[in-house]
Scaffold this motif. Structure first.
Motif, PDB file in Angstrom:
ATOM      1  N   LEU A 259       8.951  -9.388 -60.634  1.00  0.00           N
ATOM      2  CA  LEU A 259       9.192  -8.304 -59.735  1.00  0.00           C
ATOM      3  C   LEU A 259      10.854  -8.096 -59.805  1.00  0.00           C
ATOM      4  N   GLY A 260      11.480  -8.773 -60.804  1.00  0.00           N
ATOM      5  CA  GLY A 260      12.861  -8.672 -61.025  1.00  0.00           C
ATOM      6  C   GLY A 260      13.883  -9.495 -59.962  1.00  0.00           C
ATOM      7  N   ILE A 261      12.962 -10.386 -59.137  1.00  0.00           N
ATOM      8  CA  ILE A 261      13.957 -11.199 -58.218  1.00  0.00           C
ATOM      9  C   ILE A 261      14.232 -12.562 -58.708  1.00  0.00           C
TER      10      ILE A 261
ATOM     11  N   PHE B 275      14.925 -19.668 -51.063  1.00  0.00           N
ATOM     12  CA  PHE B 275      14.920 -18.516 -50.692  1.00  0.00           C
ATOM     13  C   PHE B 275      15.005 -17.655 -51.667  1.00  0.00           C
ATOM     14  N   TYR B 276      14.232 -16.587 -51.826  1.00  0.00           N
ATOM     15  CA  TYR B 276      14.039 -15.220 -52.865  1.00  0.00           C
ATOM     16  C   TYR B 276      14.242 -14.152 -51.909  1.00  0.00           C
ATOM     17  N   ARG B 277      15.550 -13.393 -52.451  1.00  0.00           N
ATOM     18  CA  ARG B 277      15.686 -12.235 -51.455  1.00  0.00           C
ATOM     19  C   ARG B 277      15.690 -11.098 -52.362  1.00  0.00           C
TER      20      ARG B 277
ATOM     21  N   PHE C  91      11.914 -14.008 -48.841  1.00  0.00           N
ATOM     22  CA  PHE C  91      10.652 -15.077 -48.891  1.00  0.00           C
ATOM     23  C   PHE C  91      11.215 -16.255 -49.120  1.00  0.00           C
ATOM     24  N   GLY C  92      10.471 -17.445 -48.443  1.00  0.00           N
ATOM     25  CA  GLY C  92      10.946 -18.541 -48.520  1.00  0.00           C
ATOM     26  C   GLY C  92       9.866 -19.337 -48.819  1.00  0.00           C
TER      27      GLY C  92
END
Length: 126
Positions: free
Chosen positions: A26-28, A39-41, A47-48
């Protein structure tokens, strides 16, 4: 509506590898470490993953699903494939379009290494 979603995991590094690959579609960027969490922002939320603070084993919620928006069926397929290739297992029906009460949806489901059900969802333009 949501500021963040956090799921409990039992092996932080196994789950980090899974979610780095899954969310990378998703490009994250890779998860950012913070003690016993990653953590993914994105511009719309966080999302963690975490080992449970209470020291008990992490368990998945029976009937729970975490859904991620996809830009296309191809992105949903890449998301699903990345999950399966990195310790996840496919679940539900194979990825594909489904017709239902809310219209036509493209869905792809995968369980993470701890059994949490993750859904890739694309809503085509009508």
């Amino acid at each position: 509506m949501f500021s963040h979603v956090m799921v409990g995991v039992n092996d932080l590094e196994v789950s980090r590898k899974f979610y780095d690959a899954l969310l990378g579609t998703l490009g994250i960027g890779p998860g950012v470490a913070n003690k016993n969490r990653y953590f993914y922002r994105s511009p719309t939320g966080t999302f963690g993953i975490t080992t449970p603070i209470n020291g008990e084993p992490a368990t998945h919620g029976n009937g729970s699903t975490l859904g991620f928006n996809m830009a296309s069926p191809e992105q949903a397929d890449a998301f699903h494939a990345a999950g399966v290739a990195n310790g996840g297992t496919t679940c539900e029906e194979p990825p594909g379009f489904r017709d239902g009460a809310v219209g036509k949806l493209y869905l792809a489901y995968v369980r993470d290494p701890d059994g949490n059900k993750i859904c890739a969802l694309h809503r085509p333009a009508n």
